[in-house]
Write a protein that holds these residues in place. Structure first.
Motif, PDB file in Angstrom:
ATOM      1  N   ALA A   7      23.760  -4.314 -23.371  1.00  0.00           N
ATOM      2  CA  ALA A   7      24.488  -5.034 -24.417  1.00  0.00           C
ATOM      3  C   ALA A   7      23.935  -4.707 -25.798  1.00  0.00           C
ATOM      4  CB  ALA A   7      24.398  -6.539 -24.169  1.00  0.00           C
TER       5      ALA A   7
ATOM      6  N   LEU B 211      30.318  -4.118 -23.108  1.00  0.00           N
ATOM      7  CA  LEU B 211      29.167  -3.293 -22.718  1.00  0.00           C
ATOM      8  C   LEU B 211      29.537  -1.819 -22.702  1.00  0.00           C
ATOM      9  CD1 LEU B 211      27.668  -5.294 -19.684  1.00  0.00           C
ATOM     10  CD2 LEU B 211      26.970  -5.373 -22.073  1.00  0.00           C
TER      11      LEU B 211
ATOM     12  N   GLN C 181      24.328   3.577 -20.076  1.00  0.00           N
ATOM     13  CA  GLN C 181      24.320   3.416 -18.615  1.00  0.00           C
ATOM     14  C   GLN C 181      25.575   4.065 -18.045  1.00  0.00           C
ATOM     15  OE1 GLN C 181      22.099   2.187 -16.447  1.00  0.00           O
ATOM     16  NE2 GLN C 181      23.358   2.237 -14.621  1.00  0.00           N
TER      17      GLN C 181
ATOM     18  N   SER D 146      19.737   0.927 -16.277  1.00  0.00           N
ATOM     19  CA  SER D 146      19.138   0.378 -15.058  1.00  0.00           C
ATOM     20  C   SER D 146      17.675   0.794 -14.939  1.00  0.00           C
ATOM     21  CB  SER D 146      19.919   0.824 -13.820  1.00  0.00           C
ATOM     22  OG  SER D 146      20.009   2.229 -13.764  1.00  0.00           O
TER      23      SER D 146
ATOM     24  N   LEU E 283      24.759  -1.952 -11.554  1.00  0.00           N
ATOM     25  CA  LEU E 283      24.621  -2.111 -13.007  1.00  0.00           C
ATOM     26  C   LEU E 283      25.593  -1.179 -13.741  1.00  0.00           C
ATOM     27  CD1 LEU E 283      22.844  -4.107 -14.423  1.00  0.00           C
ATOM     28  CD2 LEU E 283      21.239  -2.285 -14.938  1.00  0.00           C
TER      29      LEU E 283
ATOM     30  N   VAL F  34      28.838  -2.976 -13.658  1.00  0.00           N
ATOM     31  CA  VAL F  34      28.841  -4.081 -14.625  1.00  0.00           C
ATOM     32  C   VAL F  34      29.017  -3.542 -16.045  1.00  0.00           C
ATOM     33  CG1 VAL F  34      27.401  -5.880 -15.650  1.00  0.00           C
ATOM     34  CG2 VAL F  34      27.469  -5.605 -13.171  1.00  0.00           C
ATOM     35  N   ALA F  35      28.422  -2.378 -16.301  1.00  0.00           N
ATOM     36  CA  ALA F  35      28.465  -1.810 -17.651  1.00  0.00           C
ATOM     37  C   ALA F  35      29.865  -1.376 -18.065  1.00  0.00           C
ATOM     38  CB  ALA F  35      27.508  -0.624 -17.744  1.00  0.00           C
TER      39      ALA F  35
ATOM     40  N   VAL G  11      21.220  -5.680 -18.076  1.00  0.00           N
ATOM     41  CA  VAL G  11      22.464  -6.049 -18.758  1.00  0.00           C
ATOM     42  C   VAL G  11      22.190  -6.323 -20.244  1.00  0.00           C
ATOM     43  CG1 VAL G  11      24.277  -7.794 -18.896  1.00  0.00           C
ATOM     44  CG2 VAL G  11      23.538  -6.950 -16.670  1.00  0.00           C
TER      45      VAL G  11
ATOM     46  N   VAL H   3      17.943  -6.941 -13.194  1.00  0.00           N
ATOM     47  CA  VAL H   3      19.388  -7.111 -13.442  1.00  0.00           C
ATOM     48  C   VAL H   3      19.611  -7.787 -14.793  1.00  0.00           C
ATOM     49  CG1 VAL H   3      21.465  -8.298 -12.675  1.00  0.00           C
ATOM     50  CG2 VAL H   3      19.999  -7.142 -11.000  1.00  0.00           C
TER      51      VAL H   3
END
Lengths: 301, 550
Positions: B187, A45, B192, B217, A36, A39-40, B183, B179
């Motif tokens: 957003a 993001l 994070q 997370s 994660l 992904v961030a 996210v 997950v």
């Protein structure tokens, strides 16, 4: 598996349990949060993931738009050219490494008065905190800081009433619990008995605490969020009402037209999400940063 | 007020809307069906035969062994933190605190006797709290699955396989949800990263140390697993954990979602969706009662400070408003989550009392993950028993007889929580340890102590944070309270499941009490309320009622 078969059943059970814990640690405790985090990093993001940083007038990071800041001088006095945030219990105020609330209840009305020469030995009740803040904000903004249940000198208006039979019977003695001698009690007499000031360190535990509402207006000029601390101590926002109260002072200090300040306030105001979630709020960090950018004051960064 | 009700309506509608597909999916994913190849690999690594069913004793011992090893792993992680990577400069916890924290997160309580930012590094959050948020929620689901199988199966000792239930709940339900929601929350503004503290010069020229962390997370786990512990001391009031009114709404939905969806899963597994709607009605009524009472108390009832301020603003965040804090509070205590976006200590006296009452119901509105359902089924069985006596027939539920042996386990289950809460509060008060930890004087201080032990015994973790639990006495008594409050009911529950599974189904006759309809909903709701009131009214009247009505 062969080894497991030779162990006693209860030991084998615990070995299986330990293996499962370790496996889950790898999957849910490392792989998931690290994935994660990766992904961030994608654009869109990343700004939030890094903590919604804001850039100061000198181009360097000046904090986060989500985390409130203190706008006071070294002596704890409000800097008049800035919008002031709410009171804070995070560390010494807006300490982002020590979030937290005051955690005092709605009937926290009696102070522990500080002993002579030891100003740190006392503890203010929530009521006195509210009264003191209201008085201070009123003085700063040149409006009446009076509130219900507050004395004119900015403490909780609470009488300790002694009665002949404990909690009933004739009133025998009355002390204004939050006004340390030699202060003049906020009312002279109660049920025919002269009200005395309180002696720090004295035990008034047997008196019945009676808050006195007084004649302050039900809707005080100083808004509610200006006299109450937030839960995190890091609330970056204030109500539109508290922002409006501060507009004339900031305009005066910066030599701006009040309308220009109001325009910036409107720019930094978020309405209710989806039209009805939460409450409208003004981000003080972004607002003060915008002021510094557009109308810098000499002597500040 | 209009905004408050619009917000509540939206959130309830979203939860009810999502509970149907999620509940159906969980029923398909958790019960029966084939093992995926990847899952078979996991079972091999753990040393588990996934096709071997367990009787109630084996199921229970596996559950307890897993929980014991979880406590051990967390304890080691917390005490050795200083020597591990990503500790962000924090040393190991002292052993009593480490033990408390390990038990707290393993039991899905997540009461924290420490401030996150000054105690736990990134690794402790990810590999400690994070793992147990998944695992402790999954354990709750396991116990519930065993009970459901007890009700569904006939003439057997088999209640399923604990390890399969555990792994499937984690990888098929919780991880995908984590997950997606992680996210989404990032957003919407949640932090994070794995950065350390960064000191910056503020707008006015002061200094401020900003913290980072794997919050995005952690946050979904904290909310949907019924965990509720914060990365930061201020929990969901901290702008990095809950930055906007929109994230606040999402966080409330997440707290209510899985326990509500599990009612649907239950309906699917017993083959009666009607039963799941019936239970949803009970949960809905209880939740509406709590929310109505709390909203009234927060907006209308005035304490002295509340009147001086002009509202219950102390300890709330501007962006959420009082309705956003009240709804969050009721959802965090009605579910067994225990997160906080406001200072519950500064709620109005009766508003704080409602939160306490929500936990005292035994966490059934909608309660914890898995535990909400089995707590509710206990209330159902008590109602069925009482109802059966009223109509003069042997009490039955889903064609299983609730005789003396079954009811013994039901009653024992129901007695654990109240007994443990009251004994712990009495112990703490009699020894003076409650008084010395109170952050407020008088009835409010007592409310803090009762709230603390109610929260610990019921695996909630919500706190009136003025109460100082970080003493040797409270660390150790709370460990006992959490272990007893979480696992002793599970023992009785699995024993009950074992007995029910062995039964052959009875014959439905005209005299059997129908487990549906208005009468049944009223009976179950009343049973839950009356049990809680009988147990806790004296305690409530000494603390929040005494303060609020004085």
């Amino acid at each position: 598996m062969n080894l497991l078969n030779r162990l006693p059943a209860w030991v084998a059970q615990h070995v299986v349990a330990l293996r499962t814990v370790l496996l889950l640690t790898v999957i849910t405790g490392l792989a998931y949060p690290l994935a994660l985090t990766a992904v961030a990093q994608v654009p869109g993001l990343r700004h939030a993931a890094e903590g919604s940083r804001v850039t100061g007038t000198d181009g360097r990071t000046a904090g986060s738009s989500l985390i409130g800041q203190s706008f006071q001088d070294a002596k704890g006095r409000p800097l008049p050219q800035y919008f002031q945030p709410r009171p804070s219990h995070a560390g010494d105020g807006y300490d982002a490494s020590a979030s937290g609330a005051g955690n005092l209840g709605p009937e926290s009305v009696v102070d522990t008065l500080p002993l002579n020469g030891r100003p740190d030995s006392g503890r203010q009740s929530l009521l006195t905190q509210v009264c003191a803040r209201s008085k201070a904000v009123g003085a700063l903004e040149h409006v009446d800081g009076a509130r219900p249940f507050c004395t004119a000198d900015g403490v909780g208006a609470v009488l300790g009433v002694y009665r002949a039979d404990g909690t009933s019977g004739a009133v025998t003695r009355v002390v204004s619990l939050n006004q340390a001698c030699p202060a003049r009690p906020f009312i002279a007499r109660y049920h025919g008995v002269t009200v005395r000031c309180a002696t720090p360190g004295a035990d008034y535990g047997r008196a019945v605490a009676v808050p006195v509402r007084g004649d302050a207006p039900a809707h005080p000029r100083v808004p509610a969020d200006a006299v109450t601390a937030s839960a995190s101590g890091l609330d970056p926002q204030i109500s539109p009402a508290y922002a409006a109260l501060q507009v004339p002072r900031v305009a005066r200090e910066r030599g701006m037209a009040a309308a220009d300040v109001r325009r910036l306030v409107a720019h930094c105001t978020t309405g209710r999400a989806l039209g009805f979630l939460g409450a409208p709020a003004v981000d003080v960090v972004e607002l003060n940063l915008a002021l510094d950018r557009t109308h810098p004051v000499k002597g500040t960064r | 007020m209009t905004y408050a009700w619009l917000q509540a309506t939206l959130i309830v509608a979203v939860v009810v809307g999502l509970h149907v597909p999620l509940g159906d999916y969980m029923a398909r994913a958790l019960d029966g069906g084939r093992h995926h190849r990847a899952e078979r690999a996991l079972y091999r690594l753990c040393g588990v035969d996934p096709d071997r069913e367990q009787n109630w004793r084996h199921y229970l011992t596996a559950l307890l062994a897993f929980s014991a090893m979880s406590v051990a792993a967390l304890f080691a992680l917390f005490t050795l933190q200083g020597r591990l990577p990503w500790s962000t400069g924090h040393g190991g916890m002292p052993w009593r605190l480490a033990l408390h924290t390990a038990v707290s997160f393993t039991t899905n309580t997540s009461w924290q006797n420490y401030a996150g930012e000054s105690t736990t590094g990134h690794l402790a959050v990810m590999a400690g709290l994070g793992v147990q948020a998944f695992a402790s929620a999954a354990v709750g689901v396991c116990a519930a699955l065993a009970l459901i199988r007890g009700l569904v199966r006939r003439g057997t000792d088999d209640l399923g396989n604990f390890w399969v239930d555990l792994i499937r709940t984690t990888v098929r339900v919780l991880m995908p949800l984590a997950v997606v929601c992680g996210v989404l929350l990032i957003a919407l503004g949640v932090v994070q990263n794995l950065a350390g503290p960064e000191t910056v010069t503020t707008v006015a020229g002061g200094r401020q140390t900003l913290l980072g962390g794997p919050v995005g997370s952690w946050e979904p786990l904290k909310l949907f697993s019924g965990d509720g512990g914060g990365v930061f001391n201020a929990n969901s009031a901290h702008p990095f954990e809950n930055p906007t009114a929109l994230t606040n709404a999402l966080e409330i939905v997440l707290m209510l979602l899985i326990p509500t969806a599990f009612l649907r899963t239950y309906g699917r597994m017993i083959g009666s969706l009607r039963q799941s709607w019936t239970l949803l009605a009970v949960v809905g009524i209880l939740f509406a009662l709590l929310l109505g009472a709390a909203t009234w108390a927060q907006s209308v009832h005035g304490g002295t400070v509340t009147q001086a301020v002009g509202g219950a603003y102390e300890g709330t965040e501007t962006r959420f408003g009082i309705p956003g804090s009240t709804l969050f509070g009721v959802s965090a205590t009605g579910s067994a989550d225990g997160a906080a976006n406001a200072s519950y200590d500064s709620f109005s006296s009766l508003g704080g009392g409602v939160l306490m009452a929500a936990m005292m119901l035994g966490e059934i509105a909608p309660g914890g993950v898995g535990s909400g359902l089995y707590g509710l089924l206990i209330a159902v069985m008590i109602a069925v028993f009482v109802g059966g006596l009223l109509v003069g027939r042997t009490p039955e539920y889903l064609r299983k007889r609730l005789g003396f042996a079954e009811m013994r386990y039901v009653v024992l289950y129901a007695l654990v929580g109240p007994t443990a809460v009251l004994v712990c509060v009495a112990l703490a008060t009699a020894t003076g340890n409650a008084q010395s930890s109170m952050g407020n004087p008088g009835p409010h201080g007592l409310a803090e102590a009762i709230y603390a032990y109610t929260s610990n015994v019921n695996s909630n973790g919500s706190a009136m944070a003025g109460f100082n639990g970080a003493t040797d006495f409270h660390n150790l008594l709370m460990v006992a309270a959490m272990l007893v409050g979480r696992y002793l009911p599970m023992v009785f529950l699995l024993a009950l499941a074992g007995r029910l599974a062995r039964q052959q189904p009875g014959v439905v006759t005209a005299g059997t009490l129908q487990a549906r309809g208005v009468n049944f909903v009223a009976l179950v709701t009343a049973a839950a309320l009356i049990l809680a009131l009988l147990n806790f009214l004296p305690a409530l009247s000494l603390a929040p009622l005494a303060e609020g009505l004085a």
